[in-house]
Design a protein around this motif. Structure first.
Motif, PDB file in Angstrom:
ATOM      1  N   LYS A  15       0.807  -1.221   0.000  1.00 14.56           N
ATOM      2  CA  LYS A  15       0.000   0.000   0.000  1.00 14.56           C
ATOM      3  C   LYS A  15       0.842   1.274   0.000  1.00 14.56           C
ATOM      4  CE  LYS A  15      -0.668  -0.014   5.037  1.00 14.56           C
ATOM      5  NZ  LYS A  15      -1.671  -0.020   6.123  1.00 14.56           N
ATOM      6  N   ASN A  16       2.062   1.205   0.515  1.00 14.82           N
ATOM      7  CA  ASN A  16       2.920   2.397   0.513  1.00 14.82           C
ATOM      8  C   ASN A  16       4.336   2.094   0.017  1.00 14.82           C
ATOM      9  OD1 ASN A  16       3.701   0.881   2.682  1.00 14.82           O
ATOM     10  ND2 ASN A  16       3.972   2.602   4.080  1.00 14.82           N
ATOM     11  N   LEU A  17       4.460   1.042  -0.822  1.00 12.79           N
ATOM     12  CA  LEU A  17       5.770   0.647  -1.334  1.00 12.79           C
ATOM     13  C   LEU A  17       5.704   0.508  -2.856  1.00 12.79           C
ATOM     14  CD1 LEU A  17       8.691  -0.269  -0.854  1.00 12.79           C
ATOM     15  CD2 LEU A  17       7.827  -2.602  -0.577  1.00 12.79           C
ATOM     16  N   TYR A  18       6.530   1.291  -3.543  1.00 10.19           N
ATOM     17  CA  TYR A  18       6.557   1.277  -5.002  1.00 10.19           C
ATOM     18  C   TYR A  18       7.994   1.063  -5.477  1.00 10.19           C
ATOM     19  CZ  TYR A  18       1.910   3.459  -4.792  1.00 10.19           C
ATOM     20  OH  TYR A  18       0.594   3.733  -4.540  1.00 10.19           O
ATOM     21  N   VAL A  19       8.124   0.389  -6.607  1.00 10.63           N
ATOM     22  CA  VAL A  19       9.408   0.253  -7.282  1.00 10.63           C
ATOM     23  C   VAL A  19       9.258   0.868  -8.662  1.00 10.63           C
ATOM     24  CG1 VAL A  19      11.108  -1.326  -8.260  1.00 10.63           C
ATOM     25  CG2 VAL A  19      10.103  -1.810  -6.027  1.00 10.63           C
ATOM     26  N   GLY A  20      10.104   1.862  -8.955  1.00  7.33           N
ATOM     27  CA  GLY A  20       9.986   2.569 -10.223  1.00  7.33           C
ATOM     28  C   GLY A  20      11.169   2.328 -11.131  1.00  7.33           C
ATOM     29  N   THR A  21      10.912   2.260 -12.421  1.00  3.31           N
ATOM     30  CA  THR A  21      11.954   2.091 -13.430  1.00  3.31           C
ATOM     31  C   THR A  21      11.903   3.265 -14.397  1.00  3.31           C
ATOM     32  OG1 THR A  21      11.702  -0.313 -13.290  1.00  3.31           O
ATOM     33  CG2 THR A  21      12.902   0.572 -15.201  1.00  3.31           C
ATOM     34  N   ILE A  43      15.753  14.283 -17.662  1.00  2.29           N
ATOM     35  CA  ILE A  43      14.588  13.445 -17.969  1.00  2.29           C
ATOM     36  C   ILE A  43      14.274  12.510 -16.808  1.00  2.29           C
ATOM     37  CG2 ILE A  43      13.796  11.532 -19.423  1.00  2.29           C
ATOM     38  CD1 ILE A  43      15.172  12.917 -21.787  1.00  2.29           C
ATOM     39  N   VAL A  44      15.307  11.827 -16.295  1.00  7.08           N
ATOM     40  CA  VAL A  44      15.100  10.911 -15.171  1.00  7.08           C
ATOM     41  C   VAL A  44      14.617  11.681 -13.945  1.00  7.08           C
ATOM     42  CG1 VAL A  44      16.238   9.324 -13.567  1.00  7.08           C
ATOM     43  CG2 VAL A  44      16.773   9.223 -16.007  1.00  7.08           C
ATOM     44  N   SER A  45      15.210  12.828 -13.682  1.00  6.36           N
ATOM     45  CA  SER A  45      14.814  13.645 -12.540  1.00  6.36           C
ATOM     46  C   SER A  45      13.345  14.045 -12.638  1.00  6.36           C
ATOM     47  CB  SER A  45      15.697  14.888 -12.463  1.00  6.36           C
ATOM     48  OG  SER A  45      15.310  15.719 -11.383  1.00  6.36           O
ATOM     49  N   ARG A  46      12.923  14.465 -13.827  1.00  3.83           N
ATOM     50  CA  ARG A  46      11.525  14.872 -14.019  1.00  3.83           C
ATOM     51  C   ARG A  46      10.577  13.699 -13.775  1.00  3.83           C
ATOM     52  NH1 ARG A  46       8.665  18.943 -16.472  1.00  3.83           N
ATOM     53  NH2 ARG A  46       6.692  18.364 -17.499  1.00  3.83           N
ATOM     54  N   GLN A  47      10.944  12.512 -14.278  1.00  5.19           N
ATOM     55  CA  GLN A  47      10.108  11.331 -14.070  1.00  5.19           C
ATOM     56  C   GLN A  47       9.940  11.022 -12.581  1.00  5.19           C
ATOM     57  OE1 GLN A  47      11.016   7.828 -16.543  1.00  5.19           O
ATOM     58  NE2 GLN A  47      12.270   9.188 -17.795  1.00  5.19           N
ATOM     59  N   ILE A  48      11.055  11.072 -11.870  1.00  4.19           N
ATOM     60  CA  ILE A  48      11.008  10.753 -10.436  1.00  4.19           C
ATOM     61  C   ILE A  48      10.156  11.767  -9.691  1.00  4.19           C
ATOM     62  CG2 ILE A  48      12.401  10.651  -8.332  1.00  4.19           C
ATOM     63  CD1 ILE A  48      14.678   9.498 -10.061  1.00  4.19           C
ATOM     64  N   GLN A  49      10.362  13.039  -9.956  1.00 11.26           N
ATOM     65  CA  GLN A  49       9.613  14.075  -9.250  1.00 11.26           C
ATOM     66  C   GLN A  49       8.116  14.007  -9.553  1.00 11.26           C
ATOM     67  OE1 GLN A  49      11.462  18.024  -9.545  1.00 11.26           O
ATOM     68  NE2 GLN A  49      13.386  16.988 -10.018  1.00 11.26           N
ATOM     69  N   LYS A  50       7.749  13.800 -10.818  1.00  6.17           N
ATOM     70  CA  LYS A  50       6.342  13.703 -11.197  1.00  6.17           C
ATOM     71  C   LYS A  50       5.679  12.486 -10.551  1.00  6.17           C
ATOM     72  CE  LYS A  50       5.518  17.163 -14.043  1.00  6.17           C
ATOM     73  NZ  LYS A  50       4.437  18.157 -13.787  1.00  6.17           N
ATOM     74  N   THR A  51       6.413  11.381 -10.513  1.00  8.06           N
ATOM     75  CA  THR A  51       5.856  10.158  -9.920  1.00  8.06           C
ATOM     76  C   THR A  51       5.671  10.315  -8.418  1.00  8.06           C
ATOM     77  OG1 THR A  51       6.938   8.844 -11.642  1.00  8.06           O
ATOM     78  CG2 THR A  51       6.168   7.665  -9.680  1.00  8.06           C
ATOM     79  N   ILE A  52       6.621  10.964  -7.757  1.00 12.50           N
ATOM     80  CA  ILE A  52       6.484  11.228  -6.323  1.00 12.50           C
ATOM     81  C   ILE A  52       5.256  12.084  -6.054  1.00 12.50           C
ATOM     82  CG2 ILE A  52       7.505  12.462  -4.362  1.00 12.50           C
ATOM     83  CD1 ILE A  52      10.246  11.510  -5.363  1.00 12.50           C
ATOM     84  N   GLN A  53       5.032  13.085  -6.892  1.00 10.60           N
ATOM     85  CA  GLN A  53       3.850  13.940  -6.734  1.00 10.60           C
ATOM     86  C   GLN A  53       2.557  13.149  -6.904  1.00 10.60           C
ATOM     87  OE1 GLN A  53       4.271  17.189  -9.526  1.00 10.60           O
ATOM     88  NE2 GLN A  53       6.239  17.843  -8.645  1.00 10.60           N
ATOM     89  N   LYS A  54       2.599  12.165  -7.804  1.00 12.36           N
ATOM     90  CA  LYS A  54       1.400  11.381  -8.104  1.00 12.36           C
ATOM     91  C   LYS A  54       1.061  10.399  -6.996  1.00 12.36           C
ATOM     92  CE  LYS A  54      -0.540   8.310 -11.640  1.00 12.36           C
ATOM     93  NZ  LYS A  54      -0.282   7.626 -12.931  1.00 12.36           N
ATOM     94  N   ILE A  55       2.077   9.725  -6.428  1.00 17.67           N
ATOM     95  CA  ILE A  55       1.801   8.666  -5.456  1.00 17.67           C
ATOM     96  C   ILE A  55       1.976   9.124  -4.017  1.00 17.67           C
ATOM     97  CG2 ILE A  55       2.494   6.894  -7.106  1.00 17.67           C
ATOM     98  CD1 ILE A  55       5.106   6.579  -5.596  1.00 17.67           C
ATOM     99  N   GLY A  56       2.593  10.297  -3.811  1.00 14.84           N
ATOM    100  CA  GLY A  56       2.894  10.732  -2.457  1.00 14.84           C
ATOM    101  C   GLY A  56       1.925  11.767  -1.922  1.00 14.84           C
ATOM    102  N   ASN A  57       2.327  12.352  -0.822  1.00 11.28           N
ATOM    103  CA  ASN A  57       1.550  13.389  -0.164  1.00 11.28           C
ATOM    104  C   ASN A  57       2.404  14.649  -0.115  1.00 11.28           C
ATOM    105  OD1 ASN A  57       0.523  15.087   2.035  1.00 11.28           O
ATOM    106  ND2 ASN A  57      -0.842  13.368   2.480  1.00 11.28           N
TER     107      ASN A  57
END
Length: 341
Positions: A15-21, A43-57
């Motif tokens: 529920k609070n654990l993700y693995v990203g590629t 590009i990698v930095s943008r992906q990580i930041q956007k994904t954190i915004q999507k799944i995080g708080n």
């Protein structure tokens, strides 16, 4: 262009654990994204930041957890609030022969400058890193005690392929790489042809020839890589477990993960000298050279006391990952609280 690379592939494991590629497709050198500020890095930095915004708080702190100096380029990718460096081994030395690697030490020094918190897996690493950083904490290796302690139970069967190998069985489970003293293993096999030397785990290319040569001895058995969940069935069938590492700085600064698994299983252990485990000589044997190692094996095969086995199990119980990770997270929380004030 940026829209094509907005999100990395993130798999939810809990529920609070993700693995990203990250998705990186850039002509040229594949490591180009390792260069801070490069197109690939952005590009990698943008992906990580956007994904954190999507799944995080939005109120959550973002923490980067780095394990090796070679990952220095990862610092800043997430625009993190806090950086942890978990120093697991003496990376400034070669794991094969212990020679000094100045370029790695330079990378680690840069990483130490950026880290807010440093954990070390051994006391030797703690003593050296605290000279370079003001916030260093000792966080030893641990064990899935419940899993590996199954090997100490009477009702667990021995793995079928191990059953076929004659007793007594001297076993090693782990990564077969340049750290391993294959000359020692050969001497063990030659010393007593009635001893079965059993090796298990992945094989690094650097030692393939050594392993092939060793298997020419009829009493050496390589059983390959086995899933972690069934390792207790193999430990159950070992009479003695070994840590046959070469004697050099990399190994002497380590905290061998396998030791805690061996002790959890209630097995006698013979090891080459490692600073971190010198205090455990009441429950294990340490041997400073090949002759002492073989002598210790003979003792471990014939002189093991139930009290010694029980003591080893209790020591391993205190190295449960559940307890150790809780301690680490409490340390992180405390540091974050201090950062706010």
């Amino acid at each position: 262009m940026w829209g094509l690379f907005s999100f990395l592939r993130a798999e939810c494991l809990n529920k609070n654990l993700y693995v990203g590629t990250p998705i990186v497709w850039i002509p040229g050198r594949w490591k180009q994204w390792h260069e801070r500020g490069s197109i690939g890095w952005k590009i990698v930095s943008r992906q990580i930041q956007k994904t954190i915004q999507k799944i995080g708080n939005k109120t959550n702190k973002v923490i980067s957890w780095i394990y090796r100096p070679e990952q220095l380029h990862c610092v800043g990718l997430a625009k993190e609030d806090f950086t942890v460096y978990e120093c697991y081994d003496e990376y400034s030395l070669s794991h094969i022969d212990g020679t000094f690697r100045p370029e790695v030490e330079d990378e680690e020094n840069k990483l130490l400058e950026k880290a807010d918190l440093v954990f070390t897996a051994s006391h030797a690493l703690f003593e050296s890193r605290k000279k370079k950083h003001s916030n260093v904490h000792y966080a030893p290796n641990g064990v899935d005690f419940k899993l590996f302690n199954q090997a100490a139970l009477d009702n667990l069967p021995v793995a079928n392929d191990l059953k076929k190998i004659p007793l007594p069985r001297i076993g090693f489970i782990g990564n077969l790489c340049g750290r391993i003293d294959f000359n020692l293993l050969e001497k063990i096999a030659l010393h007593n042809k009635k001893w079965s030397v059993v090796l298990m785990g992945p094989v690094e290319r650097e030692v393939e020839k050594d392993l092939n040569s060793l298997q020419q001895q009829g009493n050496v058995h390589y059983l390959g890589y086995k899933p972690r969940e069934i390792l207790p069935q193999y430990l159950k069938g070992f009479d003695v477990c070994i840590l046959p590492f070469k004697r050099h700085g990399w190994n002497e600064h380590s905290n061998p993960l396998k030791l805690w698994e061996y002790l959890s299983a209630g097995k006698p252990v013979v090891s080459t000298p490692i600073k971190e485990i010198e205090t455990l000589q009441e429950v294990i044997w340490l041997a400073k050279d090949h002759e002492e190692f073989i002598s210790a094996l003979s003792k471990a095969l014939h002189e093991v006391k139930e009290r010694q086995t029980a003591s080893g199990i209790e020591i391993a119980r205190k190295h449960s990952w559940d307890d150790l990770t809780c301690n680490m997270f409490e340390t992180v929380k405390k540091c974050l609280d201090e950062q706010r004030t």
